[in-house]
Design a protein around this motif. Structure first.
Motif, PDB file in Angstrom:
ATOM      1  N   LEU A 382     -21.893  63.369 -49.875  1.00  0.00           N
ATOM      2  CA  LEU A 382     -22.867  64.221 -49.210  1.00  0.00           C
ATOM      3  C   LEU A 382     -22.137  65.280 -48.379  1.00  0.00           C
ATOM      4  N   LYS A 383     -22.726  66.438 -48.269  1.00  0.00           N
ATOM      5  CA  LYS A 383     -22.119  67.502 -47.485  1.00  0.00           C
ATOM      6  C   LYS A 383     -22.312  67.246 -46.005  1.00  0.00           C
ATOM      7  N   GLU A 384     -21.405  67.765 -45.218  1.00  0.00           N
ATOM      8  CA  GLU A 384     -21.559  67.638 -43.788  1.00  0.00           C
ATOM      9  C   GLU A 384     -22.718  68.482 -43.322  1.00  0.00           C
ATOM     10  N   PRO A 385     -23.418  68.026 -42.259  1.00  0.00           N
ATOM     11  CA  PRO A 385     -24.544  68.811 -41.773  1.00  0.00           C
ATOM     12  C   PRO A 385     -24.157  70.234 -41.420  1.00  0.00           C
ATOM     13  N   VAL A 386     -22.889  70.445 -40.948  1.00  0.00           N
ATOM     14  CA  VAL A 386     -22.472  71.785 -40.576  1.00  0.00           C
ATOM     15  C   VAL A 386     -22.453  72.691 -41.784  1.00  0.00           C
ATOM     16  N   GLU A 387     -22.029  72.131 -42.905  1.00  0.00           N
ATOM     17  CA  GLU A 387     -21.928  72.929 -44.105  1.00  0.00           C
ATOM     18  C   GLU A 387     -23.289  73.307 -44.652  1.00  0.00           C
ATOM     19  N   LEU A 388     -24.342  72.534 -44.266  1.00  0.00           N
ATOM     20  CA  LEU A 388     -25.671  72.806 -44.789  1.00  0.00           C
ATOM     21  C   LEU A 388     -26.251  74.092 -44.207  1.00  0.00           C
ATOM     22  N   VAL A 389     -25.850  74.466 -43.021  1.00  0.00           N
ATOM     23  CA  VAL A 389     -26.404  75.659 -42.361  1.00  0.00           C
ATOM     24  C   VAL A 389     -25.392  76.807 -42.320  1.00  0.00           C
ATOM     25  N   GLY A 390     -24.251  76.629 -42.932  1.00  0.00           N
ATOM     26  CA  GLY A 390     -23.244  77.682 -42.964  1.00  0.00           C
ATOM     27  C   GLY A 390     -22.128  77.446 -41.984  1.00  0.00           C
ATOM     28  N   LYS A 391     -21.021  78.040 -42.234  1.00  0.00           N
ATOM     29  CA  LYS A 391     -19.856  77.877 -41.371  1.00  0.00           C
ATOM     30  C   LYS A 391     -20.031  78.668 -40.084  1.00  0.00           C
ATOM     31  N   VAL A 392     -19.708  78.025 -38.965  1.00  0.00           N
ATOM     32  CA  VAL A 392     -19.840  78.702 -37.665  1.00  0.00           C
ATOM     33  C   VAL A 392     -18.684  79.683 -37.502  1.00  0.00           C
ATOM     34  N   PRO A 393     -18.968  80.947 -37.277  1.00  0.00           N
ATOM     35  CA  PRO A 393     -17.864  81.926 -37.166  1.00  0.00           C
ATOM     36  C   PRO A 393     -17.124  81.776 -35.842  1.00  0.00           C
ATOM     37  N   ASP A 394     -15.889  82.212 -35.857  1.00  0.00           N
ATOM     38  CA  ASP A 394     -15.068  82.195 -34.651  1.00  0.00           C
ATOM     39  C   ASP A 394     -15.599  83.233 -33.655  1.00  0.00           C
ATOM     40  N   PRO A 395     -15.591  82.941 -32.318  1.00  0.00           N
ATOM     41  CA  PRO A 395     -16.115  83.906 -31.335  1.00  0.00           C
ATOM     42  C   PRO A 395     -15.472  85.276 -31.445  1.00  0.00           C
ATOM     43  N   ARG A 396     -14.138  85.348 -31.678  1.00  0.00           N
ATOM     44  CA  ARG A 396     -13.487  86.638 -31.801  1.00  0.00           C
ATOM     45  C   ARG A 396     -14.009  87.413 -33.005  1.00  0.00           C
ATOM     46  N   GLN A 410     -26.626  80.901 -33.537  1.00  0.00           N
ATOM     47  CA  GLN A 410     -26.222  80.014 -34.629  1.00  0.00           C
ATOM     48  C   GLN A 410     -25.643  78.708 -34.085  1.00  0.00           C
ATOM     49  N   GLN A 411     -24.862  78.819 -33.032  1.00  0.00           N
ATOM     50  CA  GLN A 411     -24.280  77.610 -32.445  1.00  0.00           C
ATOM     51  C   GLN A 411     -25.366  76.696 -31.887  1.00  0.00           C
ATOM     52  N   GLU A 412     -26.361  77.251 -31.212  1.00  0.00           N
ATOM     53  CA  GLU A 412     -27.448  76.437 -30.677  1.00  0.00           C
ATOM     54  C   GLU A 412     -28.276  75.812 -31.807  1.00  0.00           C
ATOM     55  N   GLY A 413     -28.524  76.603 -32.820  1.00  0.00           N
ATOM     56  CA  GLY A 413     -29.281  76.052 -33.956  1.00  0.00           C
ATOM     57  C   GLY A 413     -28.531  74.942 -34.665  1.00  0.00           C
ATOM     58  N   GLU A 414     -27.216  75.147 -34.769  1.00  0.00           N
ATOM     59  CA  GLU A 414     -26.427  74.093 -35.421  1.00  0.00           C
ATOM     60  C   GLU A 414     -26.374  72.831 -34.573  1.00  0.00           C
ATOM     61  N   ALA A 415     -26.301  73.002 -33.270  1.00  0.00           N
ATOM     62  CA  ALA A 415     -26.303  71.824 -32.397  1.00  0.00           C
ATOM     63  C   ALA A 415     -27.616  71.066 -32.489  1.00  0.00           C
ATOM     64  N   GLN A 416     -28.712  71.798 -32.532  1.00  0.00           N
ATOM     65  CA  GLN A 416     -30.018  71.147 -32.683  1.00  0.00           C
ATOM     66  C   GLN A 416     -30.122  70.451 -34.047  1.00  0.00           C
ATOM     67  N   LYS A 417     -29.584  71.122 -35.066  1.00  0.00           N
ATOM     68  CA  LYS A 417     -29.607  70.524 -36.405  1.00  0.00           C
ATOM     69  C   LYS A 417     -28.819  69.221 -36.457  1.00  0.00           C
ATOM     70  N   GLN A 418     -27.648  69.242 -35.849  1.00  0.00           N
ATOM     71  CA  GLN A 418     -26.815  68.043 -35.847  1.00  0.00           C
ATOM     72  C   GLN A 418     -27.453  66.930 -35.027  1.00  0.00           C
ATOM     73  N   HIS A 419     -28.096  67.317 -33.914  1.00  0.00           N
ATOM     74  CA  HIS A 419     -28.791  66.308 -33.111  1.00  0.00           C
ATOM     75  C   HIS A 419     -29.952  65.685 -33.889  1.00  0.00           C
ATOM     76  N   LEU A 420     -30.691  66.497 -34.638  1.00  0.00           N
ATOM     77  CA  LEU A 420     -31.793  65.977 -35.460  1.00  0.00           C
ATOM     78  C   LEU A 420     -31.278  65.046 -36.556  1.00  0.00           C
ATOM     79  N   VAL A 421     -30.161  65.434 -37.153  1.00  0.00           N
ATOM     80  CA  VAL A 421     -29.557  64.562 -38.169  1.00  0.00           C
ATOM     81  C   VAL A 421     -29.154  63.227 -37.556  1.00  0.00           C
TER      82      VAL A 421
END
Length: 456
Positions: A382-396, A410-421
């Motif tokens: 199974l893919k990691e939850p992070v990979e399901l919503v796309g790779k988080v870009p570097d701040p720079r 995107q970071q907040e959405g990914e955190a919520q997604k991971q928390h839901l998972v």
């Protein structure tokens, strides 16, 4: 020989019939001149042999007392489908012939002789439950004492009808009957008695019974009812024979392997729920259990529904339920790691207020959602939850692209997604634990119920 019988055959028969019609006569005394060093002269018993077609009594108003005994020497077959019991009996009959007597002191101290049973009157005693032709071997002999007591023993293979109850197989106990009676003689002509006590018959049968280890004799009891047929009353003796199956063969070949397979299926719950091997393992056990039932089918009764069949069906049902539970948990985990739906508020509150699972519960992480690491090692394939919503870009990189607000969103959405998972994974583990406990409860209740039924 004394008695004054003439040599003429016709006159002899007339005198015999006349004697029987009158219902009286004298006791015969065998002439000892027929006893010599060469044996016994058959002519000494010829007058007795000539009367073998008639019941041996002096007065026909007096019934003949026949004492019965038997020895159960083997239980050959118990056919539950045809409701038949095949056994081997030694039947012992004893009665008095008033026309036979001699003085042992005058006859070289001979107290007992063996005479061919074909030359003597024999009572027509039969077993009413017998479903086969009497296969008594020919050429049997009888013991005759100097007082006229005749003892006749004959071996009989008896196939008798018996009401067999196989519900408690292989811990069953069967009760069959042997009813001894006469074909023709009513109570006015023949009475039945006991040569031995019932406890003697039981002890003797236990000592010599041959059952190849499957059946054991428990007890033998008797009753002496009268049988009324029209206006005629017949005397009879009913023996109640209780036998019990020795279950060791079936425990070793049926119950123990079945118990091992169910125990292994229960232990398979301790495999991680995320593992890809749990479902195939349970399917393999289920197929193996079906093969085991097919191989052991010959040991089960061919008719009826014994309790052991219910036990096997119960074990099979438990293994099927175990497989269905695994499929359900696998589906929940797959849903949680791919497209987790919004969690209902009541379910979220239940997760927050639920107690932490104990260490005895399988596949449940400790500490709730803390330390929950949803990596590919926990969910192979199974893919990691992070990979399901796309790779988080570097701040720079986000600053260079001129989209700092988009990066934070995107970071907040990914955190919520991971928390839901994580919540859905925790719910899956809790459901796995709950269903496992319900499985154990149902299995224990069912097995205890079957054991209690077997012991009643």
């Amino acid at each position: 020989m004394e008695g004054g019988w003439p040599a003429g055959g016709g006159l002899l028969l007339c005198l015999t019939v006349n004697f029987l019609l009158q219902g009286r006569g004298d006791t015969f005394t065998i002439n000892c001149s027929g006893f010599d060093q060469y044996g016994v002269d058959p002519a000494a018993f010829q007058a007795v042999f000539d009367r073998k077609a008639f019941r041996a009594v002096i007065n026909y108003s007096i019934p003949t007392q026949v004492n019965i005994s038997f020895t159960l020497s083997a239980i050959l077959e118990v056919d539950a489908q045809l409701q038949l019991l095949t056994s081997f009996l030694w039947i012992n009959l004893m009665w008095d012939n008033p026309f036979i007597s001699w003085n042992p002191k005058e006859c070289d101290n001979i107290n007992k002789l063996t005479i061919s049973a074909e030359n003597l009157w024999l009572p027509d005693i039969f077993i009413m439950e017998s479903m086969d032709v009497d296969k008594t071997p020919p050429g049997l002999t009888a013991y005759v004492s100097s007082e006229g007591r005749i003892k006749y023993d004959r071996p009989v293979r008896v196939t008798s009808i018996c009401n067999l109850d196989i519900f408690y197989f292989p811990f069953d106990q069967q009760n069959c009957t042997y009813t001894f009676s006469s074909f023709l003689y009513t109570v006015d002509s023949m009475l039945l008695g006991m040569e031995k006590e019932v406890w003697e018959i039981t002890d003797t049968s236990r000592d010599i019974i041959q059952t190849q280890g499957e059946w054991e004799l428990l007890s033998i009891n008797k009753a002496t009812p009268k049988m009324l047929v029209g206006s005629s009353i017949y005397d009879q003796i009913v023996f109640y024979v209780a036998i019990r199956r020795r279950p060791s063969l079936y425990i070793i070949n049926l119950l123990v392997p079945s118990g091992f397979l169910v125990a292994i299926d229960t232990l398979s719950f301790y495999l991680p729920a995320e593992s890809e091997n749990r479902a195939p393992f349970k399917i393999t056990l289920l197929l193996g259990y079906n093969v085991f039932l097919l191989m052991m089918n010959d040991l089960l009764p061919a008719s009826g529904t014994p309790l052991i069949s219910v036990y096997f069906a119960l074990c099979l049902s438990l293994m099927v339920l175990s497989l269905l539970e695994t499929i359900f948990i696998t589906y929940l985990l797959h849903l949680a790691t791919t497209q987790p739906p919004p969690m209902p508020r009541w379910l979220h509150s239940l997760l927050l207020h639920s107690t932490s699972p104990t260490k005895c519960c399988p596949t449940v992480p400790q500490g709730g959602t803390k330390g929950l690491d949803l990596t590919s090692a926990h969910f192979p394939g199974l893919k990691e939850p992070v990979e399901l919503v796309g790779k988080v870009p570097d701040p720079r990189e986000a600053e260079l692209s001129g989209c700092p607000g988009s990066t934070r969103a995107q970071q907040e959405g990914e955190a919520q997604k991971q928390h839901l998972v994580g919540l859905w994974v925790q719910f899956s583990h809790m459901m796995d634990t709950l269903l496992f406990r319900l499985y154990l409860l149902f299995m224990a209740t069912s097995v205890i119920t079957v054991i209690v039924l077997w012991n009643t």
